[in-house]
Design a protein around this motif. Structure first.
Motif, short mmCIF file in Angstrom:
data_model
loop_
_atom_site.label_atom_id
_atom_site.label_comp_id
_atom_site.label_asym_id
_atom_site.label_seq_id
_atom_site.Cartn_x
_atom_site.Cartn_y
_atom_site.Cartn_z
N ALA A 38 -7.76 -4.10 -29.39
CA ALA A 38 -6.94 -5.89 -30.19
C ALA A 38 -8.57 -6.11 -30.47
O ALA A 38 -9.39 -5.92 -29.48
CB ALA A 38 -6.39 -6.42 -29.33
N MET A 39 -8.57 -6.04 -31.20
CA MET A 39 -9.70 -7.16 -32.17
C MET A 39 -9.44 -8.43 -33.36
O MET A 39 -8.94 -8.10 -33.34
CB MET A 39 -10.63 -6.16 -33.18
N PRO A 40 -9.37 -9.32 -32.56
CA PRO A 40 -9.27 -10.72 -32.99
C PRO A 40 -9.65 -10.58 -34.65
O PRO A 40 -10.98 -10.79 -34.81
CB PRO A 40 -10.30 -11.74 -32.44
N ASP A 41 -8.48 -11.07 -35.39
CA ASP A 41 -8.47 -11.23 -36.33
C ASP A 41 -8.46 -10.12 -37.65
O ASP A 41 -9.45 -10.15 -39.22
CB ASP A 41 -9.69 -12.48 -37.45
N LEU A 42 -8.46 -9.00 -37.08
CA LEU A 42 -8.54 -7.74 -38.05
C LEU A 42 -7.85 -6.90 -37.69
O LEU A 42 -6.91 -6.66 -36.52
CB LEU A 42 -9.80 -6.92 -37.55
N PRO A 108 -17.69 -8.55 -36.00
CA PRO A 108 -18.19 -8.39 -35.06
C PRO A 108 -17.83 -7.76 -33.42
O PRO A 108 -17.11 -7.53 -33.15
CB PRO A 108 -17.35 -9.98 -34.56
N GLY A 109 -19.39 -8.01 -32.69
CA GLY A 109 -19.20 -6.72 -31.29
C GLY A 109 -18.92 -5.38 -31.01
O GLY A 109 -19.10 -5.22 -30.70
N ILE A 110 -18.94 -4.96 -32.56
CA ILE A 110 -19.45 -3.76 -33.01
C ILE A 110 -20.15 -3.24 -33.73
O ILE A 110 -21.29 -2.07 -33.27
CB ILE A 110 -18.08 -2.85 -34.26
N GLY A 111 -21.28 -3.65 -34.78
CA GLY A 111 -22.13 -3.96 -35.59
C GLY A 111 -22.45 -3.41 -37.20
O GLY A 111 -21.33 -4.37 -37.36
N ARG A 112 -22.75 -3.76 -37.63
CA ARG A 112 -22.93 -3.67 -39.02
C ARG A 112 -22.54 -2.54 -39.76
O ARG A 112 -23.57 -1.41 -39.22
CB ARG A 112 -24.42 -5.03 -39.37
N PHE A 113 -22.01 -2.38 -41.24
CA PHE A 113 -21.71 -1.68 -41.69
C PHE A 113 -21.85 -1.36 -43.05
O PHE A 113 -21.55 -2.84 -43.52
CB PHE A 113 -20.33 -0.20 -41.16
N PRO A 129 -25.36 -0.31 -34.62
CA PRO A 129 -23.92 -0.33 -33.87
C PRO A 129 -24.70 -1.27 -33.03
O PRO A 129 -26.22 -1.42 -33.07
CB PRO A 129 -23.67 0.98 -32.93
N LEU A 130 -23.96 -2.00 -32.18
CA LEU A 130 -24.37 -2.74 -31.22
C LEU A 130 -24.13 -2.24 -30.00
O LEU A 130 -23.50 -1.24 -29.59
CB LEU A 130 -23.56 -4.18 -31.22
N PRO A 131 -24.94 -2.34 -28.66
CA PRO A 131 -24.56 -1.50 -27.47
C PRO A 131 -22.84 -2.00 -27.68
O PRO A 131 -22.64 -3.35 -26.98
CB PRO A 131 -25.59 -2.79 -26.48
N PRO A 132 -22.61 -1.00 -26.52
CA PRO A 132 -20.95 -1.68 -26.47
C PRO A 132 -20.92 -2.16 -24.65
O PRO A 132 -21.99 -2.13 -24.01
CB PRO A 132 -20.86 -0.27 -26.20
N LYS A 133 -20.50 -3.38 -24.96
CA LYS A 133 -19.91 -4.06 -23.61
C LYS A 133 -19.43 -3.37 -22.17
O LYS A 133 -19.89 -3.43 -21.26
CB LYS A 133 -18.95 -4.63 -23.81
N ASP A 134 -18.85 -1.91 -23.16
CA ASP A 134 -18.09 -1.26 -21.67
C ASP A 134 -17.96 0.08 -22.36
O ASP A 134 -17.64 0.81 -22.68
CB ASP A 134 -16.75 -1.24 -21.46
N PRO A 135 -19.67 1.03 -22.24
CA PRO A 135 -19.69 2.38 -23.15
C PRO A 135 -19.07 3.22 -21.76
O PRO A 135 -18.77 3.22 -20.48
CB PRO A 135 -20.98 2.27 -22.60
N GLN A 136 -18.43 3.82 -22.83
CA GLN A 136 -17.76 5.39 -22.12
C GLN A 136 -18.81 6.29 -22.14
O GLN A 136 -20.17 6.43 -22.95
CB GLN A 136 -17.12 5.47 -23.35
#
Length: 263
Positions: A38-42, A108-113, A129-136
């Protein structure tokens, strides 16, 4: 000075007309888990993951066509390459004869592309990419389900290699003489082989990137393709180095490839 991440393939993404059917197909053929995000507004987005529970690794994603592209393109796979600065890399693309297909923007929350094309029209996505909040965890390079190879059918292999070496810093690992088919240039990132490029055959209508997903055995995986409603267009065949490949279309028409160390 460029970082070690600049020029590294980090993601693959499927644009398709039927998310449910495509997810079921690739789960059956490659074994991916499909997870909604779920990604708000996307628009709706789905992850392709390998592993279970806390040991999951994401290797790609899937989405519907955005409204501006709906009906204008067939279902297709795209690759994402990490860059230190998306805006500067767009300028580098243009300076070296490429073009920008979609101007840089933030997720938002992912990065610039951005979406870019090389001088012969082969399209890639680039991202900071932005540093992930919950990295796998990161999938191992040889792990089943991961992308094992990135291949460019170029307008001209020599010109293409020069372009990408300038923009991404890729280096030449090996050149294979394929006789009448020309040369196959294996490129590396950070000293690790990442893929290859060749001048496209006459039966390939345009320059394009192709993505090979790793499976345990090529024959059983090929059988899963046809059972699940896909169509094999080339192979299985052995390639230099001893691996086996098959090239195919999924039920919605997206081209994809599989690779395995054994038949």
């Amino acid at each position: 000075m460029r970082s070690q991440n600049h020029g590294r393939f980090i993601w693959t993404e499927l644009m398709t007309a039927d998310l449910e059917a495509a997810g079921a197909f690739y789960s059956a053929v490659i074994g991916w888990n499909v997870k909604s995000v779920a990604m708000p507004d996307l628009p709706a987005y789905f992850l392709f993951e390998i592993g279970e529970g806390d040991d999951c690794a994401g290797i790609g994603g899937m989405m519907n066509f955005p409204p501006e592209l709906d009906g204008k393109l067939p279902p297709n796979w795209s690759g994402y390459v990490a860059v230190d600065d998306v805006d500067q890399t767009c300028r580098d693309y243009v300076d070296h004869g490429g073009r920008v297909q979609r101007q840089p923007e933030d997720i938002p929350g992912i990065g610039r592309f951005a979406v870019v094309a090389d001088p012969h029209g082969a399209v890639l996505c680039i991202m900071t990419p932005l540093p992930p909040k919950d990295p796998q965890r990161e999938a191992r390079p040889d792990e089943a389900g991961n992308v094992g190879w990135h291949e460019l059918y170029a307008g001209d292999d020599e010109e293409a290699f020069d372009f990408y070496s300038r923009v991404f810093g890729w280096t030449l690992a090996e050149t294979v003489d394929m006789g009448p088919m020309g040369k196959y240039r294996v490129f590396a990132h950070g000293g690790q082989r990442a893929g290859g490029m060749m001048t496209r055959p006459q039966n390939v209508p345009m320059s394009c990137w192709r993505y090979y997903f790793i499976v345990d055995g090529i024959d059983v995986a090929s059988a899963r393709i046809t059972t699940a409603g896909g169509r094999i267009v080339n192979g299985p065949m052995e390639v230099p180095g001893g691996n086996w490949i098959v090239q195919a279309l999924d039920p919605q028409g997206a081209f994809f490839c599989l690779t395995a160390a054994r038949r």
